[in-house]
Scaffold this motif. Structure first.
Motif, PDB file in Angstrom:
ATOM      1  N   TYR A 100      32.240  38.880  31.230  1.00 54.74           N
ATOM      2  CA  TYR A 100      30.824  38.474  31.195  1.00 54.74           C
ATOM      3  C   TYR A 100      29.985  39.408  32.067  1.00 54.74           C
ATOM      4  CZ  TYR A 100      26.634  35.628  31.850  1.00 54.74           C
ATOM      5  OH  TYR A 100      25.338  35.189  31.899  1.00 54.74           O
ATOM      6  N   MET A 101      30.508  39.757  33.233  1.00 53.43           N
ATOM      7  CA  MET A 101      29.775  40.654  34.131  1.00 53.43           C
ATOM      8  C   MET A 101      29.612  42.040  33.524  1.00 53.43           C
ATOM      9  SD  MET A 101      31.439  39.551  37.804  1.00 53.43           S
ATOM     10  CE  MET A 101      30.631  40.878  38.709  1.00 53.43           C
ATOM     11  N   ARG A 102      30.633  42.499  32.798  1.00 52.93           N
ATOM     12  CA  ARG A 102      30.562  43.829  32.205  1.00 52.93           C
ATOM     13  C   ARG A 102      29.668  43.849  30.966  1.00 52.93           C
ATOM     14  NH1 ARG A 102      35.843  44.880  30.252  1.00 52.93           N
ATOM     15  NH2 ARG A 102      35.384  47.105  30.086  1.00 52.93           N
ATOM     16  N   GLU A 103      29.809  42.817  30.145  1.00 52.35           N
ATOM     17  CA  GLU A 103      29.121  42.817  28.851  1.00 52.35           C
ATOM     18  C   GLU A 103      27.692  42.311  28.943  1.00 52.35           C
ATOM     19  OE1 GLU A 103      30.113  41.414  24.260  1.00 52.35           O
ATOM     20  OE2 GLU A 103      31.131  40.462  25.954  1.00 52.35           O
ATOM     21  N   ARG A 104      27.464  41.241  29.688  1.00 49.47           N
ATOM     22  CA  ARG A 104      26.146  40.604  29.714  1.00 49.47           C
ATOM     23  C   ARG A 104      25.305  41.024  30.918  1.00 49.47           C
ATOM     24  NH1 ARG A 104      26.209  36.073  26.339  1.00 49.47           N
ATOM     25  NH2 ARG A 104      27.563  36.597  24.572  1.00 49.47           N
ATOM     26  N   LEU A 105      25.944  41.229  32.074  1.00 54.52           N
ATOM     27  CA  LEU A 105      25.200  41.565  33.280  1.00 54.52           C
ATOM     28  C   LEU A 105      25.183  43.062  33.563  1.00 54.52           C
ATOM     29  CD1 LEU A 105      26.397  38.670  35.638  1.00 54.52           C
ATOM     30  CD2 LEU A 105      24.427  38.727  34.096  1.00 54.52           C
ATOM     31  N   ASN A 106      25.875  43.831  32.706  1.00 55.80           N
ATOM     32  CA  ASN A 106      25.860  45.293  32.781  1.00 55.80           C
ATOM     33  C   ASN A 106      26.423  45.857  34.086  1.00 55.80           C
ATOM     34  OD1 ASN A 106      24.716  45.749  30.198  1.00 55.80           O
ATOM     35  ND2 ASN A 106      22.683  45.254  31.012  1.00 55.80           N
ATOM     36  N   PHE A 107      27.363  45.141  34.704  1.00 55.00           N
ATOM     37  CA  PHE A 107      28.094  45.714  35.823  1.00 55.00           C
ATOM     38  C   PHE A 107      29.053  46.770  35.288  1.00 55.00           C
ATOM     39  CE2 PHE A 107      26.637  41.929  37.973  1.00 55.00           C
ATOM     40  CZ  PHE A 107      26.554  42.306  39.308  1.00 55.00           C
ATOM     41  N   SER A 108      29.198  47.866  36.018  1.00 57.25           N
ATOM     42  CA  SER A 108      30.144  48.891  35.587  1.00 57.25           C
ATOM     43  C   SER A 108      31.567  48.380  35.753  1.00 57.25           C
ATOM     44  CB  SER A 108      29.957  50.178  36.389  1.00 57.25           C
ATOM     45  OG  SER A 108      30.296  49.966  37.745  1.00 57.25           O
ATOM     46  N   THR A 109      32.467  48.927  34.953  1.00 56.23           N
ATOM     47  CA  THR A 109      33.864  48.500  35.012  1.00 56.23           C
ATOM     48  C   THR A 109      34.450  48.705  36.392  1.00 56.23           C
ATOM     49  OG1 THR A 109      34.157  49.036  32.673  1.00 56.23           O
ATOM     50  CG2 THR A 109      36.143  48.831  33.993  1.00 56.23           C
ATOM     51  N   VAL A 110      34.158  49.845  37.019  1.00 58.85           N
ATOM     52  CA  VAL A 110      34.761  50.143  38.318  1.00 58.85           C
ATOM     53  C   VAL A 110      34.300  49.157  39.385  1.00 58.85           C
ATOM     54  CG1 VAL A 110      32.982  51.808  39.055  1.00 58.85           C
ATOM     55  CG2 VAL A 110      35.325  52.011  39.913  1.00 58.85           C
ATOM     56  N   VAL A 111      33.043  48.724  39.336  1.00 62.21           N
ATOM     57  CA  VAL A 111      32.539  47.746  40.301  1.00 62.21           C
ATOM     58  C   VAL A 111      33.249  46.410  40.115  1.00 62.21           C
ATOM     59  CG1 VAL A 111      30.523  46.358  40.948  1.00 62.21           C
ATOM     60  CG2 VAL A 111      30.293  48.824  40.645  1.00 62.21           C
ATOM     61  N   VAL A 112      33.401  45.985  38.871  1.00 68.41           N
ATOM     62  CA  VAL A 112      34.088  44.720  38.593  1.00 68.41           C
ATOM     63  C   VAL A 112      35.536  44.785  39.052  1.00 68.41           C
ATOM     64  CG1 VAL A 112      34.887  43.182  36.759  1.00 68.41           C
ATOM     65  CG2 VAL A 112      32.575  44.118  36.675  1.00 68.41           C
ATOM     66  N   ARG A 113      36.226  45.868  38.713  1.00 69.37           N
ATOM     67  CA  ARG A 113      37.642  45.985  39.086  1.00 69.37           C
ATOM     68  C   ARG A 113      37.832  45.971  40.606  1.00 69.37           C
ATOM     69  NH1 ARG A 113      38.338  44.334  34.549  1.00 69.37           N
ATOM     70  NH2 ARG A 113      38.720  45.678  32.753  1.00 69.37           N
ATOM     71  N   LYS A 114      37.016  46.743  41.322  1.00 68.92           N
ATOM     72  CA  LYS A 114      37.175  46.833  42.777  1.00 68.92           C
ATOM     73  C   LYS A 114      36.783  45.531  43.468  1.00 68.92           C
ATOM     74  CE  LYS A 114      36.700  51.862  43.158  1.00 68.92           C
ATOM     75  NZ  LYS A 114      35.947  52.985  43.740  1.00 68.92           N
ATOM     76  N   THR A 115      35.743  44.880  42.972  1.00 75.24           N
ATOM     77  CA  THR A 115      35.313  43.617  43.568  1.00 75.24           C
ATOM     78  C   THR A 115      36.370  42.540  43.397  1.00 75.24           C
ATOM     79  OG1 THR A 115      32.981  44.137  43.143  1.00 75.24           O
ATOM     80  CG2 THR A 115      33.545  41.821  43.539  1.00 75.24           C
ATOM     81  N   PHE A 116      36.840  42.381  42.175  1.00 78.07           N
ATOM     82  CA  PHE A 116      37.839  41.353  41.913  1.00 78.07           C
ATOM     83  C   PHE A 116      39.145  41.658  42.642  1.00 78.07           C
ATOM     84  CE2 PHE A 116      36.448  38.508  38.341  1.00 78.07           C
ATOM     85  CZ  PHE A 116      35.116  38.872  38.378  1.00 78.07           C
ATOM     86  N   ASN A 117      39.516  42.929  42.688  1.00 75.52           N
ATOM     87  CA  ASN A 117      40.765  43.294  43.350  1.00 75.52           C
ATOM     88  C   ASN A 117      40.688  43.023  44.852  1.00 75.52           C
ATOM     89  OD1 ASN A 117      43.404  44.742  42.609  1.00 75.52           O
ATOM     90  ND2 ASN A 117      42.780  45.771  44.491  1.00 75.52           N
ATOM     91  N   SER A 118      39.552  43.300  45.461  1.00 79.16           N
ATOM     92  CA  SER A 118      39.403  43.070  46.900  1.00 79.16           C
ATOM     93  C   SER A 118      39.512  41.585  47.232  1.00 79.16           C
ATOM     94  CB  SER A 118      38.056  43.619  47.373  1.00 79.16           C
ATOM     95  OG  SER A 118      37.989  45.021  47.199  1.00 79.16           O
ATOM     96  N   ILE A 119      38.855  40.754  46.433  1.00 76.71           N
ATOM     97  CA  ILE A 119      38.957  39.309  46.646  1.00 76.71           C
ATOM     98  C   ILE A 119      40.398  38.846  46.465  1.00 76.71           C
ATOM     99  CG2 ILE A 119      38.243  37.033  45.791  1.00 76.71           C
ATOM    100  CD1 ILE A 119      35.607  38.343  44.896  1.00 76.71           C
ATOM    101  N   GLY A 120      41.071  39.408  45.451  1.00 75.81           N
ATOM    102  CA  GLY A 120      42.426  38.981  45.113  1.00 75.81           C
ATOM    103  C   GLY A 120      43.498  39.471  46.055  1.00 75.81           C
ATOM    104  N   MET A 121      43.157  40.354  47.007  1.00 75.70           N
ATOM    105  CA  MET A 121      44.160  40.838  47.957  1.00 75.70           C
ATOM    106  C   MET A 121      43.809  40.483  49.402  1.00 75.70           C
ATOM    107  SD  MET A 121      45.224  44.493  46.230  1.00 75.70           S
ATOM    108  CE  MET A 121      46.808  44.560  47.053  1.00 75.70           C
ATOM    109  N   ILE A 122      42.537  40.591  49.764  1.00 76.62           N
ATOM    110  CA  ILE A 122      42.141  40.267  51.134  1.00 76.62           C
ATOM    111  C   ILE A 122      42.161  38.755  51.356  1.00 76.62           C
ATOM    112  CG2 ILE A 122      40.285  40.389  52.829  1.00 76.62           C
ATOM    113  CD1 ILE A 122      39.417  43.028  51.513  1.00 76.62           C
ATOM    114  N   GLY A 123      41.681  37.994  50.369  1.00 78.28           N
ATOM    115  CA  GLY A 123      41.694  36.533  50.484  1.00 78.28           C
ATOM    116  C   GLY A 123      43.089  35.974  50.705  1.00 78.28           C
ATOM    117  N   PRO A 124      44.066  36.336  49.870  1.00 79.87           N
ATOM    118  CA  PRO A 124      45.428  35.848  50.086  1.00 79.87           C
ATOM    119  C   PRO A 124      46.006  36.242  51.444  1.00 79.87           C
ATOM    120  CG  PRO A 124      45.206  36.686  47.870  1.00 79.87           C
ATOM    121  CD  PRO A 124      43.920  37.028  48.585  1.00 79.87           C
ATOM    122  N   ALA A 125      45.686  37.453  51.919  1.00 76.70           N
ATOM    123  CA  ALA A 125      46.206  37.896  53.213  1.00 76.70           C
ATOM    124  C   ALA A 125      45.721  36.983  54.338  1.00 76.70           C
ATOM    125  CB  ALA A 125      45.776  39.342  53.471  1.00 76.70           C
ATOM    126  N   VAL A 126      44.436  36.646  54.325  1.00 77.84           N
ATOM    127  CA  VAL A 126      43.860  35.804  55.375  1.00 77.84           C
ATOM    128  C   VAL A 126      44.497  34.419  55.376  1.00 77.84           C
ATOM    129  CG1 VAL A 126      41.743  34.641  56.124  1.00 77.84           C
ATOM    130  CG2 VAL A 126      41.662  37.041  55.401  1.00 77.84           C
TER     131      VAL A 126
END
Length: 494
Positions: free
Chosen positions: A350-376
């Motif tokens: 949805y962010m890529r198609e409707r909100l026009n976020f670039s793929t790299v921004v979506v990938r890096k944002t989601f990946n950071s949440i998915g790795m830093i959050g679990p570590a904490v």
């Protein structure tokens, strides 16, 4: 670091090779999702990975009942840390399962042995899938794993060496499945539906863990541990029959796909696939976006495999739940992760198609949440003491947040090189299998006393590796098809 030019261009018009000529293509007309061939494939893949992970993790629960209760277990110190979690008295219906005198180190090797076979077939699996198709490899990968699972009780009875060999052979069969499925998705998943389709299919792994852990606990409690392997092994054989009958390698060869859906898929992918037959090995080795995926995959799997194989033990030896309870509570974090993967897959597209976020921004944002959050939250779980509710809550949040990674590094192979997605996943999963081989062994060696302090060290190590992986992916990850992946002089953008 990703440049602004590359980041901005990753949603530019699609290009296609035509010899040396490149031309703009009109956007493909979308085909309905409901009852479509591509979403039917995703559902079958979901059940396939559900069964694969059930076959993989059932030993983690069964092992608790396979090992003799001896004096060393009574003296391990855990009893003096947390009191037993009292429940109403329950008498198992069946206690006929044989027990074996395996110490903690032996158990660590048994839990890690699966990955010694798993690591061997990753890259060959990706290469073969690109040559002969993913259907064959995926199907026989599940079938082989199911057959060796059925042989597990016999192997355990023959001796620990036989059990190690059978588990390694299970890993050998299962090792081809993820690269095979990635290769299939390179032909089936339209770029703007990748997060949805892949999150739906690969979420089966989490769902398999959710189902396998409590069901295995119930089977051990009311029957005996041997039936854990017999029941799940039989399910794998049944799934193989449906897979073989209903699935095709590509939309072109599918028997019941509509013409509109076939045109939609083929037109959306033709401008991203390479016609070159050779694998650009040198360029792959030098590709920092690929190394970003490798490091992130390795880092995430260290935490994932540590908990996957040892969470039932932690639940029993530290939090002092019984076999039935620890099966359900060990599954709770993976239910959260499964739900997170499904929802974040929808959100990412949805962010890529409707909100026009670039793929790299979506990938890096989601990946950071998915790795830093679990570590904490993993580190926090080590400091909850004997607060059972808080410990289970933090472990659940930690694993749940890991679901963001599926829309991060986990499908980034298809972003940077869709033609070689199966091979790339084989490469990254080879590195990412190392934590499964050594993680349980290291964790077991650090927790001989089964004290809270020892488990804190295990959690700190996993959290530190997770944090490093997140930083590396932010620094070097990409969201565009790489030059070497299309054999041309310009990158293809989407």
């Amino acid at each position: 670091m990703q440049s602004e030019t590359e980041e901005d261009s990753d949603s530019s018009p699609l290009l296609v090779n035509s010899g040396e000529r490149r031309e703009l293509l009109p956007p493909p007309a979308k085909a309905p999702r409901c009852c479509s061939a591509r979403y039917n494939l995703a559902m079958l893949a979901l059940f396939g990975f559900l069964i694969l992970y059930a076959l993989r993790v059932n030993l983690s629960v069964a092992l608790v009942d396979m090992v003799e209760v001896n004096s060393s277990m009574a003296e391990n110190g855990s009893a003096s840390v947390c009191p037993a979690h009292t429940t109403s008295p329950k008498i198992p219906h069946n206690t006929t399962g044989k027990r074996y005198p395996w110490d903690a180190d032996t158990q660590g090797w048994i839990l890690g042995s699966f990955f010694y076979g798993y690591i061997i077939t990753q890259i060959p699996g990706g290469y073969l899938a690109s040559r002969i198709g993913g259907k064959l490899l995926m199907g026989f990968g599940v079938l082989g794993t199911a057959v060796f699972t059925l042989l597990t009780p016999l192997a355990a009875d023959l001796g620990v060496g036989y059990l190690l060999a059978v588990r390694a052979l299970e890993g050998l069969g299962e090792g081809v499945t993820f690269p095979a499925m990635h290769a299939m998705w390179s032909s089936w998943a339209p770029p703007m539906e990748r997060s949805r389709l892949l999150s739906l299919s690969y979420a089966g792994a989490q769902l398999g863990t959710v189902i396998s852990l409590p069901v295995s606990g119930l089977i051990c409690y009311y029957m005996d541990w041997t039936f854990v392997f017999y029941i799940f092994g039989a399910c794998g054989i049944i799934w193989f029959i449906f897979w073989w009958w209903l699935v095709s390698d590509t939309p072109k060869t599918h028997r019941t796909i509509s013409q509109s859906e076939k045109d939609y898929i083929l037109s959306s992918l033709q401008n991203q696939l390479s016609a070159q037959k050779s694998v650009p090995c040198g360029a792959m080795i030098m590709s920092m976006p690929l190394w970003a995926i490798i490091v992130a995959h390795f880092s995430y799997n260290w935490t994932f495999y540590t908990l996957l194989t040892l969470l039932p033990t932690y639940m029993k030896e530290i939090l002092r739940f019984d076999t039935q309870e620890e099966g359900f509570l060990s599954a709770l974090p993976y239910f959260g992760c499964w739900l997170c993967m499904i929802l974040t897959g929808q959100l990412a597209d949805y962010m890529r198609e409707r909100l026009n976020f670039s793929t790299v921004v979506v990938r890096k944002t989601f990946n950071s949440i998915g790795m830093i959050g679990p570590a904490v939250f993993l580190v926090a779980a080590g400091y909850t003491g004997c607060n059972y509710v808080l410990a289970v809550t933090f472990l659940t949040i930690s694993t749940t947040l890991g679901g963001f990674c599926l829309s991060g590094y986990n499908i980034n192979h298809l972003d940077i090189a869709p033609s070689y997605a199966g091979i790339l996943l084989g490469i990254t999963n080879t590195f990412a299998t190392i934590p499964g081989m050594v993680g349980p062994v290291i964790a077991k060696s650090l927790t001989h006393g089964n004290t809270v302090e020892e488990w804190q060290i295990v959690f700190y190590i996993a959290a530190a590796i997770d944090l490093f992986g997140a930083i590396f992916f932010v620094a070097f990850g990409s969201g565009v098809v790489q030059d070497w992946a299309v054999g041309g002089s310009h990158s293809h953008r989407h």
